[in-house]
Design a protein around this motif. Structure first.
Motif, PDB file in Angstrom:
ATOM      1  N   VAL A 127       0.848  -1.200   0.000  1.00 34.21           N
ATOM      2  CA  VAL A 127       0.000   0.000   0.000  1.00 34.21           C
ATOM      3  C   VAL A 127       0.883   1.250   0.000  1.00 34.21           C
ATOM      4  N   LEU A 128       1.930   1.254   0.834  1.00 37.51           N
ATOM      5  CA  LEU A 128       2.846   2.404   0.864  1.00 37.51           C
ATOM      6  C   LEU A 128       3.540   2.611  -0.475  1.00 37.51           C
ATOM      7  N   ALA A 129       3.927   1.518  -1.107  1.00 38.08           N
ATOM      8  CA  ALA A 129       4.592   1.637  -2.411  1.00 38.08           C
ATOM      9  C   ALA A 129       3.686   2.346  -3.413  1.00 38.08           C
ATOM     10  N   ASP A 130       2.400   2.036  -3.395  1.00 40.82           N
ATOM     11  CA  ASP A 130       1.447   2.691  -4.295  1.00 40.82           C
ATOM     12  C   ASP A 130       1.102   4.105  -3.818  1.00 40.82           C
ATOM     13  N   ALA A 131       1.112   4.313  -2.509  1.00 39.09           N
ATOM     14  CA  ALA A 131       0.707   5.602  -1.949  1.00 39.09           C
ATOM     15  C   ALA A 131       1.648   6.733  -2.354  1.00 39.09           C
ATOM     16  N   ALA A 132       2.928   6.441  -2.518  1.00 42.22           N
ATOM     17  CA  ALA A 132       3.872   7.504  -2.868  1.00 42.22           C
ATOM     18  C   ALA A 132       3.455   8.212  -4.155  1.00 42.22           C
ATOM     19  N   ASP A 133       3.073   7.459  -5.174  1.00 40.44           N
ATOM     20  CA  ASP A 133       2.648   8.072  -6.438  1.00 40.44           C
ATOM     21  C   ASP A 133       1.375   8.895  -6.251  1.00 40.44           C
ATOM     22  N   VAL A 134       0.468   8.399  -5.442  1.00 38.49           N
ATOM     23  CA  VAL A 134      -0.788   9.108  -5.193  1.00 38.49           C
ATOM     24  C   VAL A 134      -0.516  10.412  -4.439  1.00 38.49           C
ATOM     25  N   ILE A 135       0.388  10.380  -3.465  1.00 41.28           N
ATOM     26  CA  ILE A 135       0.705  11.585  -2.700  1.00 41.28           C
ATOM     27  C   ILE A 135       1.421  12.608  -3.570  1.00 41.28           C
ATOM     28  N   VAL A 136       2.275  12.160  -4.472  1.00 47.67           N
ATOM     29  CA  VAL A 136       2.926  13.079  -5.415  1.00 47.67           C
ATOM     30  C   VAL A 136       1.868  13.785  -6.269  1.00 47.67           C
ATOM     31  N   LYS A 137       0.895  13.034  -6.750  1.00 46.01           N
ATOM     32  CA  LYS A 137      -0.183  13.608  -7.565  1.00 46.01           C
ATOM     33  C   LYS A 137      -1.001  14.607  -6.745  1.00 46.01           C
ATOM     34  N   LEU A 138      -1.301  14.266  -5.504  1.00 46.69           N
ATOM     35  CA  LEU A 138      -2.048  15.152  -4.618  1.00 46.69           C
ATOM     36  C   LEU A 138      -1.251  16.427  -4.344  1.00 46.69           C
ATOM     37  N   THR A 139       0.032  16.295  -4.089  1.00 44.81           N
ATOM     38  CA  THR A 139       0.891  17.452  -3.825  1.00 44.81           C
ATOM     39  C   THR A 139       0.923  18.390  -5.026  1.00 44.81           C
ATOM     40  N   ALA A 140       1.026  17.839  -6.217  1.00 42.82           N
ATOM     41  CA  ALA A 140       1.026  18.667  -7.425  1.00 42.82           C
ATOM     42  C   ALA A 140      -0.278  19.465  -7.540  1.00 42.82           C
ATOM     43  N   ALA A 141      -1.391  18.824  -7.216  1.00 37.50           N
ATOM     44  CA  ALA A 141      -2.681  19.518  -7.265  1.00 37.50           C
ATOM     45  C   ALA A 141      -2.739  20.623  -6.228  1.00 37.50           C
ATOM     46  N   LEU A 142      -2.220  20.380  -5.037  1.00 32.90           N
ATOM     47  CA  LEU A 142      -2.215  21.400  -3.990  1.00 32.90           C
ATOM     48  C   LEU A 142      -1.344  22.588  -4.382  1.00 32.90           C
ATOM     49  N   GLU A 143      -0.229  22.327  -5.049  1.00 30.92           N
ATOM     50  CA  GLU A 143       0.657  23.406  -5.453  1.00 30.92           C
ATOM     51  C   GLU A 143       0.082  24.239  -6.594  1.00 30.92           C
ATOM     52  N   THR A 144      -0.691  23.627  -7.463  1.00 30.18           N
ATOM     53  CA  THR A 144      -1.214  24.377  -8.616  1.00 30.18           C
ATOM     54  C   THR A 144      -2.472  25.153  -8.296  1.00 30.18           C
TER      55      THR A 144
END
Length: 147
Positions: A127-144
């Motif tokens: 789950v953590l291995a998959d979560a990293a990609d999801v958190i990166v995507k979420l972070t990009a959305a928060l920054e934009t």
């Protein structure tokens, strides 16, 4: 199986968990966090003025001058003329600074991996291995969107 909705309570729990995890990893380090942050900014964003670094860290110019002087005394950063401003200087990483930040990142990552292997099941680690990609995507959305 129905998917569980992601709620405001879940968002709060995620935000707190990420913050707590980040602070736990940082507490194990001996390097001053302000210096580590400056090295990280220089790796990610390239050479910066002292004023630019102060804005990124949200500290006073004088505070950043002291941090940069400390890093310079350690041989981790150097000052170079600013090609866009004849009176200005840019702060950039030295080779030693690059090595230092990479070693720090490796140590921090190894600590996370060791903890995960110690307390998480193989399924939870997946789950953590998959979560990293999801958190990166979420972070990009928060920054934009500035939210």
């Amino acid at each position: 199986m129905a998917l569980r909705p992601f709620t405001l309570d879940d968002a709060n729990a995620l935000r707190r968990a990420i913050g707590d995890s980040t602070r736990a990893v940082r507490r194990s380090e001996t390097e001053p966090e302000g210096q580590v942050e400056v090295l990280g900014f220089l790796v990610r964003d390239g050479a910066q003025s002292i004023a630019g670094l102060a804005r990124l860290r949200r500290v006073r110019h004088q505070t950043m001058r002291v941090t940069v002087a400390d890093l310079e005394a350690q041989g981790l950063v150097e000052r170079t003329p600013d090609p866009a401003d004849a009176r200005g200087v840019l702060i950039s990483l030295t080779d030693a600074g690059r090595v230092t930040i990479e070693e720090l990142r490796t140590r921090r990552s190894a600590r996370v991996l060791a903890a995960a292997e110690r307390v998480l099941t193989p399924e939870e680690r997946a789950v953590l291995a998959d979560a990293a990609d999801v958190i990166v995507k979420l972070t990009a959305a928060l920054e934009t969107d500035g939210s």
